[in-house]
Design a protein around this motif. Structure first.
Motif, PDB file in Angstrom:
ATOM      1  N   GLN A  51       0.823  -1.211   0.000  1.00 45.68           N
ATOM      2  CA  GLN A  51       0.000   0.000   0.000  1.00 45.68           C
ATOM      3  C   GLN A  51       0.853   1.256   0.000  1.00 45.68           C
ATOM      4  N   LEU A  52       2.006   1.192   0.672  1.00 42.64           N
ATOM      5  CA  LEU A  52       2.922   2.336   0.655  1.00 42.64           C
ATOM      6  C   LEU A  52       3.385   2.627  -0.771  1.00 42.64           C
ATOM      7  N   LYS A  53       3.698   1.575  -1.513  1.00 39.19           N
ATOM      8  CA  LYS A  53       4.212   1.756  -2.869  1.00 39.19           C
ATOM      9  C   LYS A  53       3.107   2.124  -3.849  1.00 39.19           C
ATOM     10  N   THR A  54       1.984   1.404  -3.798  1.00 36.76           N
ATOM     11  CA  THR A  54       0.956   1.570  -4.824  1.00 36.76           C
ATOM     12  C   THR A  54      -0.072   2.634  -4.504  1.00 36.76           C
ATOM     13  N   ARG A  55      -0.225   2.987  -3.231  1.00 39.20           N
ATOM     14  CA  ARG A  55      -1.247   3.966  -2.866  1.00 39.20           C
ATOM     15  C   ARG A  55      -0.610   5.294  -2.458  1.00 39.20           C
ATOM     16  N   LEU A  56       0.166   5.286  -1.392  1.00 37.28           N
ATOM     17  CA  LEU A  56       0.715   6.547  -0.890  1.00 37.28           C
ATOM     18  C   LEU A  56       1.742   7.130  -1.859  1.00 37.28           C
ATOM     19  N   LEU A  57       2.704   6.304  -2.303  1.00 40.41           N
ATOM     20  CA  LEU A  57       3.754   6.821  -3.178  1.00 40.41           C
ATOM     21  C   LEU A  57       3.258   7.106  -4.583  1.00 40.41           C
ATOM     22  N   SER A  58       2.046   6.664  -4.910  1.00 39.40           N
ATOM     23  CA  SER A  58       1.477   7.011  -6.205  1.00 39.40           C
ATOM     24  C   SER A  58       0.844   8.396  -6.188  1.00 39.40           C
ATOM     25  N   VAL A  59       0.680   8.953  -4.983  1.00 42.29           N
ATOM     26  CA  VAL A  59       0.029  10.264  -4.850  1.00 42.29           C
ATOM     27  C   VAL A  59       1.001  11.335  -4.361  1.00 42.29           C
ATOM     28  N   VAL A  60       1.784  11.035  -3.330  1.00 43.98           N
ATOM     29  CA  VAL A  60       2.738  12.027  -2.834  1.00 43.98           C
ATOM     30  C   VAL A  60       3.871  12.179  -3.849  1.00 43.98           C
ATOM     31  N   HIS A  62       7.239  11.943  -5.659  1.00 44.55           N
ATOM     32  CA  HIS A  62       8.498  11.212  -5.535  1.00 44.55           C
ATOM     33  C   HIS A  62       9.642  12.202  -5.309  1.00 44.55           C
ATOM     34  N   VAL A  63       9.617  13.262  -6.111  1.00 44.00           N
ATOM     35  CA  VAL A  63      10.638  14.307  -6.048  1.00 44.00           C
ATOM     36  C   VAL A  63       9.932  15.645  -6.169  1.00 44.00           C
ATOM     37  N   ALA A  64      10.328  16.611  -5.349  1.00 53.50           N
ATOM     38  CA  ALA A  64       9.737  17.952  -5.400  1.00 53.50           C
ATOM     39  C   ALA A  64      10.837  19.003  -5.354  1.00 53.50           C
ATOM     40  N   TYR A  65      10.657  20.038  -6.179  1.00 56.26           N
ATOM     41  CA  TYR A  65      11.570  21.186  -6.202  1.00 56.26           C
ATOM     42  C   TYR A  65      10.740  22.420  -5.859  1.00 56.26           C
ATOM     43  N   GLN A  66      11.055  23.033  -4.738  1.00 53.12           N
ATOM     44  CA  GLN A  66      10.274  24.158  -4.235  1.00 53.12           C
ATOM     45  C   GLN A  66      11.105  25.433  -4.246  1.00 53.12           C
ATOM     46  N   VAL A 224       9.766   9.297 -10.579  1.00 53.90           N
ATOM     47  CA  VAL A 224      11.018   8.609 -10.906  1.00 53.90           C
ATOM     48  C   VAL A 224      10.733   7.150 -11.218  1.00 53.90           C
ATOM     49  N   ASP A 225      11.700   6.516 -11.904  1.00 53.60           N
ATOM     50  CA  ASP A 225      11.524   5.113 -12.274  1.00 53.60           C
ATOM     51  C   ASP A 225      11.893   4.150 -11.156  1.00 53.60           C
ATOM     52  N   ASP A 226      12.610   4.621 -10.144  1.00 51.47           N
ATOM     53  CA  ASP A 226      12.992   3.800  -8.996  1.00 51.47           C
ATOM     54  C   ASP A 226      12.747   4.599  -7.724  1.00 51.47           C
ATOM     55  N   VAL A 227      11.656   4.281  -7.030  1.00 49.83           N
ATOM     56  CA  VAL A 227      11.284   5.083  -5.865  1.00 49.83           C
ATOM     57  C   VAL A 227      12.324   4.989  -4.749  1.00 49.83           C
ATOM     58  N   PHE A 228      13.058   3.878  -4.695  1.00 49.06           N
ATOM     59  CA  PHE A 228      14.031   3.721  -3.626  1.00 49.06           C
ATOM     60  C   PHE A 228      15.359   4.406  -3.935  1.00 49.06           C
ATOM     61  N   ALA A 229      15.459   4.964  -5.128  1.00 49.33           N
ATOM     62  CA  ALA A 229      16.614   5.792  -5.475  1.00 49.33           C
ATOM     63  C   ALA A 229      16.172   7.229  -5.726  1.00 49.33           C
ATOM     64  N   TYR A 246      14.644  24.297  -3.298  1.00 46.84           N
ATOM     65  CA  TYR A 246      14.823  23.271  -2.288  1.00 46.84           C
ATOM     66  C   TYR A 246      14.533  21.926  -2.944  1.00 46.84           C
ATOM     67  N   VAL A 247      15.411  20.962  -2.732  1.00 40.79           N
ATOM     68  CA  VAL A 247      15.223  19.622  -3.300  1.00 40.79           C
ATOM     69  C   VAL A 247      14.679  18.709  -2.211  1.00 40.79           C
ATOM     70  N   ASN A 248      13.612  18.027  -2.533  1.00 46.06           N
ATOM     71  CA  ASN A 248      12.987  17.138  -1.560  1.00 46.06           C
ATOM     72  C   ASN A 248      12.575  15.844  -2.252  1.00 46.06           C
ATOM     73  N   SER A 249      12.471  14.796  -1.467  1.00 47.03           N
ATOM     74  CA  SER A 249      12.005  13.511  -2.000  1.00 47.03           C
ATOM     75  C   SER A 249      11.105  12.867  -0.958  1.00 47.03           C
ATOM     76  N   TRP A 250      10.432  11.798  -1.387  1.00 43.62           N
ATOM     77  CA  TRP A 250       9.500  11.135  -0.476  1.00 43.62           C
ATOM     78  C   TRP A 250      10.221  10.521   0.723  1.00 43.62           C
ATOM     79  N   PHE A 251      11.538  10.293   0.606  1.00 43.39           N
ATOM     80  CA  PHE A 251      12.292   9.737   1.726  1.00 43.39           C
ATOM     81  C   PHE A 251      12.283  10.696   2.917  1.00 43.39           C
TER      82      PHE A 251
END
Length: 408
Positions: A51-60, A62-66, A224-229, A246-251
């Motif tokens: 669910q983390l991969k297919t639900r939450l990470l599909s919406v939040v 992956h990478v954000a530049y603010q 991104v093509d690899d959420v863990f990277a 500012y560079v941010n990621s889901w991590f």
């Protein structure tokens, strides 16, 4: 075959109804419970990870530049620039503000995101969780709210509401907010905290409210093509942007959830295997007592020509059979529960009326995903522990001296 036959006769003897029989049954029950609990626990953990991969990470994002100060200009060019970077699948513009949703005198805070309705599906699957309208069909006057926000304000699809947004052009922080009028076009129903905070409007409406040009936004998000990277990709791709961001990621925003899941998985493995190990030690104690009680029978077998390997295999098979029966029954119960735990949890919530996951985790239901690799690993490790537990009692049986036992 002789060892199997003798083992079955020993198990069926009248002495098995006493203390030894109780210990062997309790050890089998312990292995059964341990295996069943481990299968269910691992399936639930797998479900949360899925669910983390297919639900939450599909919406939040992956990478954000603010943009911290000046807005990002010429965002279509910047989007194309990001999409050309290695690891970036797609990019889209975004304006994020905190605002108040007003309806009939009631107010509710929301995290409002201005997005490009036509391209937002490339970086987010939130459209799959919207009830009411397709994201690409919305206009600049439409808004999509989280289910809980709409429910707490008593909003229904088609209702007109007001969005109160801070005026960035005002000289005083106490200046009156800007009032933006929208029509509720859809409701986000993900079954998690996002339903309580998120609101989506068109990027054009927030550009006008904040005095930005049509090619200006305050942020960019990328898939991104690899959420863990994601963090490494974010940093590398961010260097291509000429803007200060500012560079941010889901991590950084959601990474603790993934780490929690992995930590719980490790703890579950450790605790439940300790339970199985304790049950296996019960097998040791019951087998040691049985060897002492069966010394006369062992001595007779030896005088009849039974080899030490036969005696050893007889008691080893008997001990392993206790664990094997418990493991197989535990696997059956665990698989049955793992396949139905989501429905059982839903029925329990409906009966009790209280959901312990509501507002606590990123989903409000109990997911489950059974991995057959986990089933095979649990069975294998359980049998290894059982075999190791039976070595000592079987060796003690081999060491029985017929002359001493029968001569006494």
């Amino acid at each position: 075959m002789l060892s199997v036959f003798i083992s079955n006769r020993l198990r069926a003897s009248k002495h098995q109804a006493g203390l030894i029989g109780f210990l062997s049954k309790s050890s089998t029950l312990g292995v059964m419970l341990g295996v069943a609990v481990l299968i269910v626990a691992l399936s639930v953990i797998n479900g949360f990870e899925q669910q983390l991969k297919t639900r939450l990470l599909s919406v939040v994002p992956h990478v954000a530049y603010q943009a911290p100060y000046d807005p990002i200009s010429s965002w279509p060019d910047k989007v194309s620039l990001l999409e050309a970077q290695p690891g970036i699948v797609a990019a889209a513009p975004e304006i994020s503000v905190t605002a108040m949703v007003q309806f009939r005198g009631e107010l509710k805070a929301a995290q409002v995101k201005g997005v490009d309705f036509l391209s937002h599906h490339k970086v987010s699957d939130v459209g799959q969780f919207i009830n009411g309208a397709a994201l690409a069909s919305l206009s600049d006057y439409d808004i999509v709210l989280g289910r809980h926000i709409a429910a707490e304000l008593g909003l229904e699809r088609g209702d007109k509401l007001t969005l109160l947004v801070a005026n960035p052009q005002a000289d005083s922080p106490l200046a009156a907010p800007k009032r933006l009028n929208f029509v509720l076009a859809g409701v986000i129903d993900m079954g998690g905290p996002i339903d309580r905070t998120l609101a989506l409007v068109s990027v054009n409406s927030l550009q006008q409210a904040m005095g930005l040009a049509q090619d200006q936004v305050t942020g960019l998000r990328a898939k991104v093509d690899d959420v863990f990277a994601a963090h490494q990709i974010a940093m590398a791709a961010g260097r291509a942007l000429p803007d200060l961001v500012y560079v941010n990621s889901w991590f950084r925003t959601q990474g603790s959830l993934y780490q929690d899941i992995q930590m719980v998985r490790t703890i579950v493995y450790l605790v439940v295997f300790l339970i199985i190990a304790v049950a296996s030690f019960n097998i040791v104690s019951s087998m040691v007592m049985e060897v002492k009680e069966k010394q006369a029978d062992i001595a007779i077998l030896k005088t009849m020509g039974a080899k030490d390997s036969t005696i050893f295999a007889t008691f080893a098979i008997q001990g392993v059979s206790y664990a094997l029966i418990g493991a197989l029954v535990g696997l059956f119960i665990g698989i049955l529960l793992a396949l139905n735990i989501s429905d059982l949890f839903r029925a329990w919530v409906e009966l009790d009326g209280d959901n312990p996951l509501q507002g606590v985790y990123f989903i409000e239901f109990l997911p489950s995903q059974l991995h057959w690799v986990d089933v095979a690993a649990v069975l294998s490790i359980t049998l290894v522990i059982a075999v190791l537990s039976c070595l000592y009692p079987a060796w003690q049986a081999v060491k029985v001296d017929p002359a001493r036992v029968l001569g006494g």
